[in-house]
Structures are given as structure tokens and as C-alpha cells.
Design a protein around this motif. Structure first.
Motif, PDB file in Angstrom:
ATOM      1  N   GLY A  15      19.828  65.574 -16.390  1.00  0.00           N
ATOM      2  CA  GLY A  15      19.732  66.640 -15.405  1.00  0.00           C
ATOM      3  C   GLY A  15      20.272  66.266 -14.046  1.00  0.00           C
ATOM      4  N   ARG A  16      20.452  64.974 -13.782  1.00  0.00           N
ATOM      5  CA  ARG A  16      21.019  64.528 -12.506  1.00  0.00           C
ATOM      6  C   ARG A  16      22.535  64.443 -12.616  1.00  0.00           C
ATOM      7  NH1 ARG A  16      17.667  61.136  -9.467  1.00  0.00           N
ATOM      8  NH2 ARG A  16      19.528  60.710  -8.174  1.00  0.00           N
ATOM      9  N   ARG A  17      23.217  64.736 -11.535  1.00  0.00           N
ATOM     10  CA  ARG A  17      24.675  64.699 -11.513  1.00  0.00           C
ATOM     11  C   ARG A  17      25.183  63.275 -11.302  1.00  0.00           C
ATOM     12  NH1 ARG A  17      27.460  69.611  -9.723  1.00  0.00           N
ATOM     13  NH2 ARG A  17      26.019  71.376  -9.858  1.00  0.00           N
ATOM     14  N   PHE A  18      26.217  62.919 -12.030  1.00  0.00           N
ATOM     15  CA  PHE A  18      26.909  61.669 -11.736  1.00  0.00           C
ATOM     16  C   PHE A  18      27.681  61.858 -10.429  1.00  0.00           C
ATOM     17  CE2 PHE A  18      25.973  61.076 -16.156  1.00  0.00           C
ATOM     18  CZ  PHE A  18      25.846  59.697 -16.321  1.00  0.00           C
ATOM     19  N   PRO A  19      27.815  60.797  -9.637  1.00  0.00           N
ATOM     20  CA  PRO A  19      28.407  60.961  -8.300  1.00  0.00           C
ATOM     21  C   PRO A  19      29.890  61.300  -8.334  1.00  0.00           C
ATOM     22  CG  PRO A  19      28.050  58.633  -8.797  1.00  0.00           C
ATOM     23  CD  PRO A  19      27.384  59.411  -9.892  1.00  0.00           C
ATOM     24  N   ALA A  20      30.291  62.131  -7.384  1.00  0.00           N
ATOM     25  CA  ALA A  20      31.703  62.506  -7.258  1.00  0.00           C
ATOM     26  C   ALA A  20      32.429  61.633  -6.245  1.00  0.00           C
ATOM     27  CB  ALA A  20      31.811  63.968  -6.839  1.00  0.00           C
ATOM     28  N   SER A  21      31.698  60.744  -5.579  1.00  0.00           N
ATOM     29  CA  SER A  21      32.272  60.001  -4.453  1.00  0.00           C
ATOM     30  C   SER A  21      32.745  58.603  -4.817  1.00  0.00           C
ATOM     31  CB  SER A  21      31.236  59.889  -3.333  1.00  0.00           C
ATOM     32  OG  SER A  21      30.060  59.228  -3.808  1.00  0.00           O
ATOM     33  N   VAL A  22      32.581  58.169  -6.068  1.00  0.00           N
ATOM     34  CA  VAL A  22      32.933  56.798  -6.422  1.00  0.00           C
ATOM     35  C   VAL A  22      34.301  56.748  -7.093  1.00  0.00           C
ATOM     36  CG1 VAL A  22      30.518  56.128  -6.659  1.00  0.00           C
ATOM     37  CG2 VAL A  22      31.778  56.918  -8.676  1.00  0.00           C
ATOM     38  N   THR A  23      35.035  55.673  -6.844  1.00  0.00           N
ATOM     39  CA  THR A  23      36.348  55.491  -7.453  1.00  0.00           C
ATOM     40  C   THR A  23      36.827  54.076  -7.194  1.00  0.00           C
ATOM     41  OG1 THR A  23      38.621  56.347  -7.577  1.00  0.00           O
ATOM     42  CG2 THR A  23      37.610  56.260  -5.402  1.00  0.00           C
ATOM     43  N   TYR A  24      37.711  53.595  -8.051  1.00  0.00           N
ATOM     44  CA  TYR A  24      38.454  52.371  -7.771  1.00  0.00           C
ATOM     45  C   TYR A  24      39.778  52.702  -7.081  1.00  0.00           C
ATOM     46  CZ  TYR A  24      35.392  49.427 -10.644  1.00  0.00           C
ATOM     47  OH  TYR A  24      34.323  48.726 -11.150  1.00  0.00           O
ATOM     48  N   GLY A  25      40.064  53.978  -6.953  1.00  0.00           N
ATOM     49  CA  GLY A  25      41.334  54.405  -6.381  1.00  0.00           C
ATOM     50  C   GLY A  25      41.318  54.380  -4.867  1.00  0.00           C
ATOM     51  N   ASP A  26      42.375  54.917  -4.268  1.00  0.00           N
ATOM     52  CA  ASP A  26      42.494  54.926  -2.816  1.00  0.00           C
ATOM     53  C   ASP A  26      41.446  55.823  -2.162  1.00  0.00           C
ATOM     54  OD1 ASP A  26      44.720  53.232  -2.978  1.00  0.00           O
ATOM     55  OD2 ASP A  26      46.097  54.924  -3.207  1.00  0.00           O
ATOM     56  N   LYS A  27      41.090  56.915  -2.822  1.00  0.00           N
ATOM     57  CA  LYS A  27      40.076  57.826  -2.298  1.00  0.00           C
ATOM     58  C   LYS A  27      39.486  58.610  -3.464  1.00  0.00           C
ATOM     59  CE  LYS A  27      43.623  61.273  -1.206  1.00  0.00           C
ATOM     60  NZ  LYS A  27      44.238  62.087  -0.128  1.00  0.00           N
ATOM     61  N   PRO A  28      38.272  59.133  -3.294  1.00  0.00           N
ATOM     62  CA  PRO A  28      37.639  59.871  -4.397  1.00  0.00           C
ATOM     63  C   PRO A  28      38.484  61.058  -4.840  1.00  0.00           C
ATOM     64  CG  PRO A  28      36.045  59.366  -2.695  1.00  0.00           C
ATOM     65  CD  PRO A  28      37.391  59.006  -2.127  1.00  0.00           C
ATOM     66  N   LEU A  29      38.490  61.283  -6.132  1.00  0.00           N
ATOM     67  CA  LEU A  29      39.226  62.400  -6.706  1.00  0.00           C
ATOM     68  C   LEU A  29      38.504  63.707  -6.389  1.00  0.00           C
ATOM     69  CD1 LEU A  29      41.449  63.454  -8.679  1.00  0.00           C
ATOM     70  CD2 LEU A  29      39.811  63.057 -10.532  1.00  0.00           C
ATOM     71  N   LYS A  30      39.231  64.684  -5.869  1.00  0.00           N
ATOM     72  CA  LYS A  30      38.650  65.989  -5.581  1.00  0.00           C
ATOM     73  C   LYS A  30      39.018  66.971  -6.687  1.00  0.00           C
ATOM     74  CE  LYS A  30      38.474  65.565  -0.542  1.00  0.00           C
ATOM     75  NZ  LYS A  30      38.873  66.162   0.757  1.00  0.00           N
ATOM     76  N   TRP A  31      38.007  67.549  -7.298  1.00  0.00           N
ATOM     77  CA  TRP A  31      38.221  68.568  -8.338  1.00  0.00           C
ATOM     78  C   TRP A  31      37.026  69.498  -8.293  1.00  0.00           C
ATOM     79  CZ3 TRP A  31      36.866  68.861 -14.036  1.00  0.00           C
ATOM     80  CH2 TRP A  31      37.641  69.846 -14.688  1.00  0.00           C
ATOM     81  N   ASP A  32      37.234  70.733  -7.893  1.00  0.00           N
ATOM     82  CA  ASP A  32      36.112  71.630  -7.645  1.00  0.00           C
ATOM     83  C   ASP A  32      35.390  72.058  -8.910  1.00  0.00           C
ATOM     84  OD1 ASP A  32      38.007  73.332  -8.685  1.00  0.00           O
ATOM     85  OD2 ASP A  32      38.146  74.645  -6.936  1.00  0.00           O
ATOM     86  N   LYS A  33      35.952  71.747 -10.081  1.00  0.00           N
ATOM     87  CA  LYS A  33      35.293  72.145 -11.323  1.00  0.00           C
ATOM     88  C   LYS A  33      34.398  71.033 -11.885  1.00  0.00           C
ATOM     89  CE  LYS A  33      38.997  75.359 -12.511  1.00  0.00           C
ATOM     90  NZ  LYS A  33      39.733  75.116 -11.265  1.00  0.00           N
ATOM     91  N   PHE A  34      34.348  69.889 -11.233  1.00  0.00           N
ATOM     92  CA  PHE A  34      33.465  68.811 -11.679  1.00  0.00           C
ATOM     93  C   PHE A  34      32.019  69.203 -11.394  1.00  0.00           C
ATOM     94  CE2 PHE A  34      31.484  64.546 -10.623  1.00  0.00           C
ATOM     95  CZ  PHE A  34      31.259  64.199 -11.947  1.00  0.00           C
ATOM     96  N   ASP A  35      31.193  69.230 -12.452  1.00  0.00           N
ATOM     97  CA  ASP A  35      29.802  69.660 -12.305  1.00  0.00           C
ATOM     98  C   ASP A  35      28.819  68.503 -12.433  1.00  0.00           C
ATOM     99  OD1 ASP A  35      29.876  69.050 -14.981  1.00  0.00           O
ATOM    100  OD2 ASP A  35      29.284  71.042 -15.690  1.00  0.00           O
ATOM    101  N   GLY A  36      29.306  67.270 -12.304  1.00  0.00           N
ATOM    102  CA  GLY A  36      28.417  66.119 -12.402  1.00  0.00           C
ATOM    103  C   GLY A  36      28.378  65.495 -13.766  1.00  0.00           C
TER     104      GLY A  36
END
Length: 282
Positions: free
Chosen positions: A167-188
Motif C-alpha cells: 500500500g505504500r508507494r516506492f519513491p520517485a526521487s531515487v536514481t543512479y542517473g543524473d537526476k530523477p526520472l519524471k513520469w506523471d503516470k508513475f503511481d508508486g
């Protein structure tokens, strides 16, 4: 059921759904491409994909029970947890109708087929994750763990091995890349981005060792450069450099290879996962 067998079942359903959508689009638009046919196609696809989504959620629940070692039981999937089918289809069709004014009709049809096939595949991925979550919520001692492919993107690699309460969302702010991937359809939950084939798995008890192993393999993939051809090689090199500077915690030979790759600006043995090293079928 083994994890590989489970992955084959899910991948087969994703791929067969995308192929089925393409056939339906081709048949519906064979007589011509106009707004009326496109809107009729949207209604037909929505009816079909609702059934596919229910079946995919049941598949996710069955696989979740098998991989967690739980006794097989029929799981009722609440409609509220299923991914919505109509809105993404209607968005694609609305764009296609608008495109009719300034694009060749054949091009409009081909583009719509590609986008609707992606919608179908993504709905299966979401529904499988939803079925997995339903199983996890039925046990007070269960959690869910993110599983990424060996050649997953830098954002999905960073999520691999993460464990969250159901029931908890996985974080959208983590990445090994240059910056977090932005995708508005990611629901966690998976998918993290279009064409993502990450999964979540029900885990019970102390899974810290398994979580650490997945995170270590993700770091190895970054330093080794395993990735799909479409991802930026330069971004992968920068990710390996950052990780090595922070401390990757990998065998010396792997880290030495990564440093040589960073110095050269490319991965000297290429970026493809070696045969038999855990890459999922495409």
C-alpha cells in the motif's frame, strides 16, 4: 514455480496483449482512418482490455502466492485497485483524431497502433503489480520488494531491492542517473516508465540479505555498464563514476573495470548482459 517461470508468464501476457491490440487496431482501421472509426476503436479496446486487466491481476496474485511459498487460494481482486482502462485509451485516440488534420492517415494509424499497444502492455504490468499487492495486504507480516532487470534503466536499478509495506508507494526521487526520472503516470508501483518490466514480489520475514543482494547486483550492473542500447552510454559512464567515487562495495576486479571504463568514456566490453546472466526474455 520459479522466478524465471513467473517472469515468462508475465512477459508472455504483456507481449501477447500488445500484439492483440495491434491486430485489433489494424482490423478496425483497415477500411479507412477517420474520427468515427477511431472512437469506435477506443470503445472496443476498452471492453477487451478490462477483461485482460482482471486476468493479469489474477496472474499477479497467483504468482505472488507461489513465489512467497503461500498456499494457493483464490483471491478476489477489488475493482478499485485495478488500473483504469478507459482514460489512457481515450487520450491516445483523442491525439489521433487531432492528428488527422495535419498528418497522413496511414501515419496516424501506425502511430495510434504503437501507442495503444504500449497502453495494453502497461496495463498488464500495472495489473500484475496490483494483484501482488492484494496478496501482500492479506498478511500482516508481508511486504513487497522491487525487482529490476540486469539491464534496467538507472532509475529502476536504484529501486531494485527496495522493500516497502503493502500500500505504500516506492519513491520517485531515487536514481543512479543524473537526476530523477519524471513520469506523471508513475503511481508508486511498476511500471516506473514506458516499457518498464520491473516487478514487485511479496516477501515475508527478514529479507534484508535478499534486499542487499539485489542492491549489490544493481550496483554491479551500473559499474559494469549493463544497459539497453537506447539508453545514453555517456549517462551510464557518469553513473558508474559517481557510484565508484561514493564507494560501490563491489569486488576489486569489477571496480577496476569500472574505473577503466570511466577513464575511456565507454564500457570496454560493451553494455549487453552476457548470455545466461539473468537478462529476461524480450
Amino acid at each position: 514455480m520459479t522466478p524465471d517461470e513467473a517472469e515468462r508468464e508475465i512477459t508472455d501476457l504483456e507481449d501477447s496483449t500488445a500484439a492483440r491490440v495491434r491486430r485489433i487496431v489494424a482490423d478496425a482501421l483497415a477500411g479507412g482512418v477517420d474520427a468515427s472509426r477511431l472512437r469506435s476503436l477506443a470503445r472496443r479496446l476498452a471492453d477487451i482490455l478490462r477483461g485482460v486487466v482482471v486476468g493479469a491481476a489474477q496472474l499477479g496474485a497467483r504468482i505472488a502466492q507461489a513465489l512467497a511459498g503461500l498456499r494457493p487460494r483464490r483471491v478476489v481482486i477489488p475493482p478499485a485497485v485495478l488500473p483504469p482502462v478507459t482514460p489512457p485509451i481515450e487520450r491516445v485516440v483523442a491525439r489521433a483524431v487531432a492528428d488527422l488534420e495535419h498528418r497522413p492517415r496511414r501515419q496516424v494509424a501506425e502511430r495510434a497502433a504503437d501507442q495503444l499497444a504500449d497502453v495494453g502492455q502497461g496495463l498488464v504490468t500495472r495489473a500484475v503489480a496490483a494483484g501482488t499487492e492484494v496478496v501482500a495486504r492479506r498478511r500482516p507480516d508481508a511486504e513487497v520488494m522491487w525487482i529490476a532487470e540486469r539491464d534496467a534503466c538507472l532509475t529502476c536499478q536504484r529501486l531494485s531491492g527496495h522493500i516497502m509495506p503493502p500500500g505504500r508507494r516506492f519513491p520517485a526521487s531515487v536514481t543512479y542517473g543524473d537526476k530523477p526520472l519524471k513520469w506523471d503516470k508513475f503511481d508508486g508501483h511498476p511500471p516506473r516508465h514506458p516499457h518498464c518490466r520491473c516487478r514487485i514480489r511479496v516477501v515475508i520475514g527478514d529479507m534484508s540479505a535478499a534486499s542487499a543482494a539485489l542492491q549489490r547486483e544493481a550496483r554491479r550492473s551500473v559499474v559494469r555498464g549493463f544497459s539497453m542500447p537506447g539508453e545514453s552510454g555517456a549517462a551510464r559512464v557518469r553513473a558508474a563514476d559517481r557510484l565508484l567515487r561514493r564507494g560501490a562495495g563491489l569486488p576489486r576486479s569489477v571496480e577496476e573495470y569500472g574505473r577503466a571504463a570511466v577513464a575511456a568514456g565507454r564500457f570496454l566490453r560493451g553494455r549487453q548482459v552476457p548470455a545466461g546472466a539473468g537478462r529476461r526474455p524480450r
